[in-house]
Design a protein around this motif. Structure first.
Motif, mmCIF file in Angstrom:
data_model
loop_
_atom_site.group_PDB
_atom_site.id
_atom_site.type_symbol
_atom_site.label_atom_id
_atom_site.label_comp_id
_atom_site.label_asym_id
_atom_site.label_seq_id
_atom_site.Cartn_x
_atom_site.Cartn_y
_atom_site.Cartn_z
ATOM 1 N N GLU A 247 -5.371 6.810 -4.183
ATOM 2 C CA GLU A 247 -4.016 6.621 -4.721
ATOM 3 C C GLU A 247 -3.838 5.375 -5.578
ATOM 4 O OE1 GLU A 247 -3.862 3.792 -1.269
ATOM 5 O OE2 GLU A 247 -5.084 5.468 -1.949
ATOM 6 N N VAL A 248 -4.843 4.502 -5.628
ATOM 7 C CA VAL A 248 -4.627 3.196 -6.249
ATOM 8 C C VAL A 248 -4.287 3.305 -7.731
ATOM 9 C CG1 VAL A 248 -5.977 1.872 -4.600
ATOM 10 C CG2 VAL A 248 -7.124 2.924 -6.553
ATOM 11 N N ILE B 4 -4.692 8.727 4.225
ATOM 12 C CA ILE B 4 -5.505 7.870 3.366
ATOM 13 C C ILE B 4 -5.867 6.606 4.136
ATOM 14 C CG2 ILE B 4 -5.548 6.495 1.252
ATOM 15 C CD1 ILE B 4 -3.658 8.553 -0.009
ATOM 16 N N CYS B 5 -7.154 6.310 4.234
ATOM 17 C CA CYS B 5 -7.696 5.135 4.919
ATOM 18 C C CYS B 5 -7.220 5.105 6.378
ATOM 19 C CB CYS B 5 -7.353 3.851 4.175
ATOM 20 S SG CYS B 5 -8.445 2.477 4.628
ATOM 21 N N HIS C 276 -9.567 5.110 -1.095
ATOM 22 C CA HIS C 276 -8.214 5.017 -1.653
ATOM 23 C C HIS C 276 -8.125 5.772 -2.974
ATOM 24 C CE1 HIS C 276 -6.320 2.240 1.204
ATOM 25 N NE2 HIS C 276 -7.533 1.731 1.343
ATOM 26 N N GLU D 93 0.864 -1.182 0.000
ATOM 27 C CA GLU D 93 0.000 0.000 0.000
ATOM 28 C C GLU D 93 0.901 1.234 0.000
ATOM 29 O OE1 GLU D 93 -3.501 0.335 2.308
ATOM 30 O OE2 GLU D 93 -3.895 -1.824 2.346
ATOM 31 N N TRP E 150 -2.917 -6.095 -4.101
ATOM 32 C CA TRP E 150 -3.908 -5.950 -3.041
ATOM 33 C C TRP E 150 -4.762 -7.215 -2.926
ATOM 34 C CZ3 TRP E 150 -5.949 -0.841 -1.094
ATOM 35 C CH2 TRP E 150 -5.005 0.178 -1.270
ATOM 36 N N TRP F 94 -11.878 0.333 1.040
ATOM 37 C CA TRP F 94 -11.288 -0.901 1.557
ATOM 38 C C TRP F 94 -11.023 -0.702 3.050
ATOM 39 C CZ3 TRP F 94 -8.886 -4.334 -2.466
ATOM 40 C CH2 TRP F 94 -8.584 -5.597 -1.952
ATOM 41 N N HIS F 95 -12.075 -0.784 3.849
ATOM 42 C CA HIS F 95 -11.896 -0.537 5.280
ATOM 43 C C HIS F 95 -12.991 -1.224 6.070
ATOM 44 C CE1 HIS F 95 -15.197 2.495 5.824
ATOM 45 N NE2 HIS F 95 -15.081 2.499 4.505
ATOM 46 N N LEU G 57 -0.264 6.597 4.923
ATOM 47 C CA LEU G 57 -0.976 5.654 4.069
ATOM 48 C C LEU G 57 -1.759 4.625 4.874
ATOM 49 C CD1 LEU G 57 1.894 5.306 1.460
ATOM 50 C CD2 LEU G 57 -0.335 6.379 1.057
ATOM 51 N N GLY G 58 -2.403 3.707 4.152
ATOM 52 C CA GLY G 58 -3.304 2.758 4.761
ATOM 53 C C GLY G 58 -2.640 1.526 5.338
#
Length: 236
Positions: free
Chosen positions: A180-181, A92-93, A178, A18, A189, A141-142, A57-58
């Motif tokens: 940034e993906v 992020i996240c 997210h 990530e 992932w 995604w959390h 970041l996450g």
């Protein structure tokens, strides 16, 4: 770019795959360098005291798991000071959850895991920073969520969770989703989070197809949003 604004961006990772994703090349194009710090391994003091932009970041752990992951407490303590000093910070996240927690808001497990692509509902604001994402799916995604911190401006909600993005002034931005993906790296992932995906009964082939369908558009819109935000920071 404002010559006073540092040209290095520090990114704090909680999980190796990530990373900054599509934003990394964007920062290079904008004239910045990028340096990563690994939470739980590296001393985060330098990253948290950085007067330029630091991005958190996450990762799959929760901000409340300090007993199992003691490094989190130091990260939170450093982040509190950073936010008090209004230093440029993007979360992020997990990073957004850490910002919310450091600002005194409650972070807790949500009723359901939000994993997959779906659109946001943007708050009613003039010159909305996230306007490019109107009616455009983003990757969620959390499993945790947070209450809105005091003095925060709500930027976006989703169908499942009311607090998906907020800002504090012009220097602090928290995104639960997210942004940034990068399409080319999302298979990592699917591999790395396989246990979580299976426990949540996520259809992996269907999620892969959605990644391929929606990620390229998100990369373009993320570039617009972050370029605009960086211009605000560097011209301040």
């Amino acid at each position: 770019m404002n010559s006073v604004f540092p040209n290095t961006i520090y990114a704090i990772q909680h999980l190796s795959f990530e990373d900054l994703g599509s934003l990394e090349d964007l920062f290079y194009q904008l004239g910045f360098r990028v340096r990563y710090f690994e939470a739980g391994v590296d001393d985060l003091t330098q990253a948290m005291q950085h007067t330029g932009l630091t991005i958190i970041l996450g990762g799959p752990i929760g901000v409340y798991e300090t007993e199992d992951y003691p490094f989190l407490q130091q990260e939170i303590d450093l982040l509190k000071v950073r936010l008090e000093n209004n230093l440029p910070t993007l979360g992020i996240c997990l990073g957004a959850q850490l910002i919310a927690h450091a600002l005194g808001a409650k972070v807790y497990a949500g009723a359901v895991k939000e994993i997959g692509w779906s659109p946001l509902t943007l708050s009613n604001q003039t010159n909305h920073l996230l306007a490019p994402l109107e009616d455009s799916p983003v990757l969620h995604w959390h499993g945790d969520t947070f209450d809105l911190p005091k003095n925060a401006v709500l930027l976006a909600s989703s169908a499942l969770y009311p607090n998906q993005a907020f800002s504090i002034g012009s220097h602090i931005l928290a995104l639960q989703f997210h942004i940034e993906v990068a399409n080319e790296s999302l298979e990592k992932w699917l591999i790395g989070h396989t246990c979580e995906l299976r426990n949540a009964n996520i259809n992996i082939p269907a999620l892969r197809l959605d990644n391929e369908k929606f990620a390229p558009t998100l990369e373009n819109k993320a570039s617009q949003i972050i370029t605009q935000w960086m211009a605000t920071l560097t011209n301040a």
